[in-house]
Design a protein around this motif. Structure first.
Motif, PDB file in Angstrom:
ATOM      1  N   MET A   1     -34.491 -24.337 -26.425  1.00  0.00           N
ATOM      2  CA  MET A   1     -35.556 -24.705 -25.521  1.00  0.00           C
ATOM      3  C   MET A   1     -36.297 -25.906 -26.110  1.00  0.00           C
ATOM      4  O   MET A   1     -36.653 -25.906 -27.280  1.00  0.00           O
ATOM      5  CB  MET A   1     -36.505 -23.524 -25.338  1.00  0.00           C
ATOM      6  CG  MET A   1     -37.613 -23.806 -24.372  1.00  0.00           C
ATOM      7  SD  MET A   1     -38.678 -22.384 -24.043  1.00  0.00           S
ATOM      8  CE  MET A   1     -37.516 -21.216 -23.376  1.00  0.00           C
ATOM      9  N   ASN A   2     -36.507 -26.903 -25.288  1.00  0.00           N
ATOM     10  CA  ASN A   2     -37.236 -28.094 -25.712  1.00  0.00           C
ATOM     11  C   ASN A   2     -38.711 -27.899 -25.388  1.00  0.00           C
ATOM     12  O   ASN A   2     -39.132 -28.020 -24.235  1.00  0.00           O
ATOM     13  CB  ASN A   2     -36.679 -29.339 -25.017  1.00  0.00           C
ATOM     14  CG  ASN A   2     -37.346 -30.609 -25.497  1.00  0.00           C
ATOM     15  OD1 ASN A   2     -38.408 -30.586 -26.098  1.00  0.00           O
ATOM     16  ND2 ASN A   2     -36.699 -31.724 -25.242  1.00  0.00           N
ATOM     17  N   TRP A   3     -39.501 -27.627 -26.396  1.00  0.00           N
ATOM     18  CA  TRP A   3     -40.915 -27.314 -26.203  1.00  0.00           C
ATOM     19  C   TRP A   3     -41.713 -28.506 -25.683  1.00  0.00           C
ATOM     20  O   TRP A   3     -42.815 -28.334 -25.181  1.00  0.00           O
ATOM     21  CB  TRP A   3     -41.530 -26.804 -27.500  1.00  0.00           C
ATOM     22  CG  TRP A   3     -40.929 -25.504 -27.899  1.00  0.00           C
ATOM     23  CD1 TRP A   3     -40.077 -25.292 -28.934  1.00  0.00           C
ATOM     24  CD2 TRP A   3     -41.094 -24.236 -27.264  1.00  0.00           C
ATOM     25  NE1 TRP A   3     -39.702 -23.971 -28.982  1.00  0.00           N
ATOM     26  CE2 TRP A   3     -40.316 -23.297 -27.965  1.00  0.00           C
ATOM     27  CE3 TRP A   3     -41.819 -23.801 -26.161  1.00  0.00           C
ATOM     28  CZ2 TRP A   3     -40.261 -21.962 -27.613  1.00  0.00           C
ATOM     29  CZ3 TRP A   3     -41.753 -22.462 -25.813  1.00  0.00           C
ATOM     30  CH2 TRP A   3     -40.979 -21.564 -26.535  1.00  0.00           C
ATOM     31  N   GLN A   4     -41.168 -29.699 -25.772  1.00  0.00           N
ATOM     32  CA  GLN A   4     -41.886 -30.877 -25.287  1.00  0.00           C
ATOM     33  C   GLN A   4     -41.728 -31.068 -23.778  1.00  0.00           C
ATOM     34  O   GLN A   4     -42.514 -31.777 -23.163  1.00  0.00           O
ATOM     35  CB  GLN A   4     -41.423 -32.118 -26.039  1.00  0.00           C
ATOM     36  CG  GLN A   4     -41.792 -32.054 -27.511  1.00  0.00           C
ATOM     37  CD  GLN A   4     -41.326 -33.272 -28.285  1.00  0.00           C
ATOM     38  OE1 GLN A   4     -40.577 -34.091 -27.768  1.00  0.00           O
ATOM     39  NE2 GLN A   4     -41.765 -33.378 -29.513  1.00  0.00           N
ATOM     40  N   THR A   5     -40.733 -30.451 -23.194  1.00  0.00           N
ATOM     41  CA  THR A   5     -40.497 -30.646 -21.759  1.00  0.00           C
ATOM     42  C   THR A   5     -40.615 -29.371 -20.933  1.00  0.00           C
ATOM     43  O   THR A   5     -40.659 -29.446 -19.717  1.00  0.00           O
ATOM     44  CB  THR A   5     -39.092 -31.247 -21.530  1.00  0.00           C
ATOM     45  OG1 THR A   5     -38.109 -30.357 -22.056  1.00  0.00           O
ATOM     46  CG2 THR A   5     -38.970 -32.610 -22.188  1.00  0.00           C
TER      47      THR A   5
END
Length: 84
Positions: A1-5
């Protein structure tokens, strides 16, 4: 999971569904381990008893924090997101 998006909804879900249960399970393991160590090696000594007291205070505070997140903080964040 990309926490920035990833969406805040997904972050909240991740915290509630995965992180909080893991923290609670780990705390129960520590609590049980301290009790077993105190039962086995404490035998009247103060060290394990004091460690249990400190952990119980820590866990009480942390558990209240987790509950507050789930009952107030996360619903407020979701309400703000809906209003935006």
């Amino acid at each position: 999971m990309n926490w920035q998006t990833v969406s805040l909804d997904r972050v909240i879900d991740e915290i509630v569904e995965l992180h909080h249960p893991r923290v609670r399970a780990a705390a129960m393991l520590v609590k049980r381990s301290l009790r077993e160590a105190d039962d086995r090696w404490g035998r009247g000594g103060a060290a394990f008893g004091r460690a249990r007291e400190v952990f119980d205070t820590f866990w009480s505070d942390l558990n209240a924090h987790l509950a507050r997140e789930q009952a107030a903080v996360f619903p407020a964040v979701r309400a703000l997101m809906m209003a935006a």
